[in-house]
Design a protein around this motif. Structure first.
Motif, PDB file in Angstrom:
ATOM      1  N   GLU A 197      28.440  23.213  76.245  1.00 10.74           N
ATOM      2  CA  GLU A 197      28.905  21.562  76.233  1.00 10.74           C
ATOM      3  C   GLU A 197      28.995  20.992  77.573  1.00 10.74           C
ATOM      4  N   ARG A 198      29.735  21.692  78.248  1.00  7.03           N
ATOM      5  CA  ARG A 198      29.844  21.583  79.770  1.00  7.03           C
ATOM      6  C   ARG A 198      28.737  21.772  80.587  1.00  7.03           C
ATOM      7  N   GLN A 200      25.791  21.072  79.239  1.00  5.16           N
ATOM      8  CA  GLN A 200      24.887  19.728  78.542  1.00  5.16           C
ATOM      9  C   GLN A 200      25.480  18.457  79.274  1.00  5.16           C
ATOM     10  N   GLN A 201      26.721  18.443  79.572  1.00  7.21           N
ATOM     11  CA  GLN A 201      27.489  17.394  80.405  1.00  7.21           C
ATOM     12  C   GLN A 201      26.867  17.157  81.940  1.00  7.21           C
ATOM     13  N   ARG A 204      23.304  15.703  82.032  1.00  7.87           N
ATOM     14  CA  ARG A 204      23.491  14.511  81.745  1.00  7.87           C
ATOM     15  C   ARG A 204      23.974  13.708  82.846  1.00  7.87           C
ATOM     16  N   ASP A 205      24.708  13.921  83.498  1.00  6.35           N
ATOM     17  CA  ASP A 205      25.139  13.552  84.701  1.00  6.35           C
ATOM     18  C   ASP A 205      24.237  13.192  85.723  1.00  6.35           C
ATOM     19  N   ARG A 224      31.685   5.389  80.764  1.00  2.00           N
ATOM     20  CA  ARG A 224      30.746   6.470  80.648  1.00  2.00           C
ATOM     21  C   ARG A 224      30.288   6.892  82.245  1.00  2.00           C
ATOM     22  N   SER A 228      30.998   9.995  84.813  1.00  2.00           N
ATOM     23  CA  SER A 228      30.080  10.793  85.378  1.00  2.00           C
ATOM     24  C   SER A 228      30.023  10.879  86.791  1.00  2.00           C
TER      25      SER A 228
END
Length: 502
Positions: A197-198, A200-201, A204-205, A224, A228
C-alpha cells in the motif's frame, strides 16, 4: 502627439542639467513622473520603494559614478533601460559602460538623441519581457511534459506487477478459517500488505505532480494534495525542521491535483531551503488551512531567514532569485503565481528578515454538484460471467483467483483471442480490459466489439496502470466508459460488479 506616461528615476546632482533633460523628454511626448537622487543611499531607497520605466544617470556624481549606479541596479536583477547622459565621457569609459550592460550613453550637448534612445530602449525592454514570458512558459511546459512522461512510464511499469501482488495478498488474507495462519505468518502478511500500500501511495503521489495535459479544473481535495506534497518533500524537510500540520475544516477547492501539487511542493521545498541545516529541533515548517471569508486559505510558515520587504513582490518575477548561482532558475515562484492565477486564486508572502516567512494562497471553494446514485443491483444473486483481458498474465491470474469464488472468470492476454471467444458465441456480463496493450489498445478492442458484438462493448470496464495516449484520453472522455486505476481497489471492484444491471 499624445503623451506617453514615463516613470523616470534620474540620478543627477545638477538641478539645471536635470531640468534640461526633463524638458527634452517632455518635448519628445513623454508625460513624466520622476524622482531625482544624488547619492548611493538615495538610489537604494528609490529602487526599493518604486518601479521605474527608465533610469538615466550622469556619469560623474558626488561619491560615486554612473557605473557604480548601474551596478546597484544590476545587483537587484532589474531589467530597466539604463542610460548615461554626461557632459564629457571618454571612449574608454563608454566602452566599459557598454560592456557592463549599460544600454546607451548620450552627451549633454546632443540631447536630441535622448528621446529616440529612450523610446528604442523601452521597446527593447518590452521585447525582452515578452521573450522571458515565452521562455518561462516553454520551460514550464517542458518540465511538466517531462514529469508526465516519466510518471506515466514509472506508474505503468510498477502498477501492473503491484496490482498482481496486492490482489494475491488480498486473496491470501481471505483464507478460510480452517487454514488460519499462525501469529507470525499473519503479522508477516499484514506487513507485506502495508508495504504494498505504501508503494501504491508513492506512485499516486508521483502521478499527482505530473499531469501536464490536465487543464480541467474541478472540486479538489486540498488536504489530500497537501499530504502528497509533504510526503514528496520529506527528504528536503526532515533534517532541517519539524513539520507540523494544522488543518482546518475546509471544503474542496476549485483547481486540479497536478497544478496544486506543483505549487505546494515548490513552496514547501523553498521553506526548507530557507532554514539552515543542523538545527532541526529549533525550526519548524507549519502548514495551515482555514476559511478566509468565502475562500479557502493555505499558509506555509517557516522559521527561516526571512525576506526583505522590498523583495516581497520581486520574488514572483520570472528569473529573479535570491539563491546563489547554480541553486535556482528564478522560475519556481513565478510558475506558482501563474498556476494559482489560472485557478482564479491569489498568492503572496508575509515576511521580515530574521523572522521567517509565510507564503499564503487563497483558493475558491468548489461548487460541487449533488450526486445522486441510483444503481440497480443484480437481482438474481447469481455470479457474473467475467472476461479479463490484460497483456500482463500475472494480473489476469490474480483477478481470476480473487473473483472465482463468486463469479465465472475467463482470462486472456491477447485481444484477438478475446475477440475470437466472443465472436464464437460466448457472452459475458462484464469485461475487465487493460487500457494500454501492445498489439491492440483498449479503445481499439472496444471499437472491434462495437462492430462485432455491440452489446458486449457496453459491458467493458477499463483498467489502467497510468499510461495514457491523447487518443485513449479523448476516447474515455467521449464514451464515458468506466476506468479503474491500478492497483485495483478490490472492494470498489466488487461493488461495481454487484451493482451491474441485470
Amino acid at each position: 502627439m499624445s503623451s506617453r506616461p514615463l516613470r523616470l528615476l534620474l540620478i543627477e546632482d545638477s538641478e539645471d542639467d536635470a531640468e534640461l533633460l526633463l524638458r527634452e523628454l517632455r518635448r519628445c511626448g513623454y508625460e513624466l513622473s520622476h524622482t531625482r537622487v544624488e547619492t548611493p543611499e538615495e538610489l537604494r531607497q528609490a529602487l526599493c520603494s518604486n518601479t521605474w520605466d527608465v533610469i538615466i544617470t550622469d556619469y560623474a556624481l558626488p561619491g560615486f559614478d554612473g557605473l557604480a549606479a548601474f551596478a546597484q541596479v544590476k545587483q537587484r536583477g532589474l531589467d530597466v533601460p539604463f542610460l548615461i547622459v554626461s557632459g564629457k565621457i571618454g571612449e574608454d569609459v563608454a566602452v566599459a559602460a557598454m560592456r557592463a550592460g549599460v544600454h546607451d550613453f548620450v552627451l549633454k550637448d546632443k540631447l536630441g538623441r535622448l528621446g529616440p534612445a529612450v523610446t528604442r530602449e523601452l521597446r527593447e525592454a518590452s521585447l525582452r519581457a515578452e521573450r522571458r514570458k515565452m521562455q518561462e512558459q516553454l520551460m514550464l511546459s517542458d518540465r511538466l511534459a517531462s514529469l508526465g512522461l516519466l510518471a506515466a512510464s514509472v506508474a505503468h511499469e510498477i502498477n501492473n506487477p503491484l496490482t498482481s501482488l496486492m490482489m494475491n495478498l488480498d486473496f491470501t488474507q481471505q483464507a478460510p478459517a480452517h487454514r488460519k495462519l499462525n501469529e507470525d505468518e499473519g503479522q508477516a502478511l499484514r506487513e507485506a500488505f502495508e508495504c504494498a500500500e505504501r508503494i501504491q501511495q508513492i506512485i499516486r503521489d508521483i502521478k499527482i505532480f505530473s499531469s501536464p495535459e490536465e487543464q480541467q479544473f474541478g472540486p479538489t481535495d486540498l488536504h489530500r494534495v497537501l499530504d502528497s506534497a509533504l510526503r514528496m518533500a520529506h527528504n528536503h524537510v526532515f533534517h532541517r525542521a519539524l513539520l507540523l500540520k494544522d488543518y482546518g475544516e475546509v471544503p474542496r477547492v476549485h483547481g486540479s491535483e497536478a497544478r496544486l501539487g506543483q505549487v505546494f511542493l515548490n513552496l514547501v521545498i523553498n521553506a526548507a531551503q530557507a532554514i539552515p541545516d543542523g538545527h532541526r529541533d529549533a525550526h519548524e515548517i507549519r502548514v495551515v488551512t482555514r476559511m478566509d471569508g468565502g475562500a479557502v486559505r493555505v499558509e506555509i510558515h517557516d522559521t527561516g531567514a526571512g525576506i526583505p520587504p522590498e523583495l516581497h513582490e520581486r520574488i514572483f518575477e520570472p528569473f529573479f532569485t535570491t539563491k546563489r548561482a547554480g541553486e535556482g532558475t528564478g522560475l519556481g515562484l513565478s510558475i506558482c503565481r501563474r498556476l494559482v492565477t489560472e485557478m482564479k486564486g491569489s498568492i503572496g508572502v508575509e515576511s521580515k528578515p530574521g523572522q521567517g516567512s509565510t507564503f499564503w494562497i487563497r483558493l475558491r471553494a468548489a461548487q460541487e454538484a449533488k450526486v445522486v446514485e441510483a444503481v440497480k443491483a443484480k437481482a438474481t444473486g447469481q455470479g457474473l460471467g467475467v472476461l479479463v483481458l490484460d497483456d500482463e498474465v500475472s494480473v489476469g491470474k490474480a483477478l481470476k483467483r480473487l473473483l472465482r469464488a463468486r463469479h465465472e472468470v475467463v482470462t486472456f492476454d491477447r485481444a484477438q483471442e478475446a475477440l475470437a471467444y466472443i465472436t464464437s458465441g460466448h457472452r459475458v456480463d462484464v469485461i475487465l480490459c487493460d487500457l494500454m496493450m501492445p498489439e491492440m489498445s483498449g479503445p481499439e478492442f472496444h471499437g472491434e466489439l462495437e462492430r462485432l458484438a455491440p452489446e458486449q462493448a457496453r459491458r467493458i470496464i477499463f483498467m489502467t496502470g497510468g499510461a495514457f495516449t491523447e487518443e485513449s484520453r479523448a476516447f474515455l472522455s467521449a464514451t464515458h466508459t468506466p476506468c479503474m486505476d491500478k492497483p485495483i481497489d478490490v472492494q470498489r471492484l466488487f461493488s461495481m460488479l454487484e451493482a451491474l444491471p441485470a
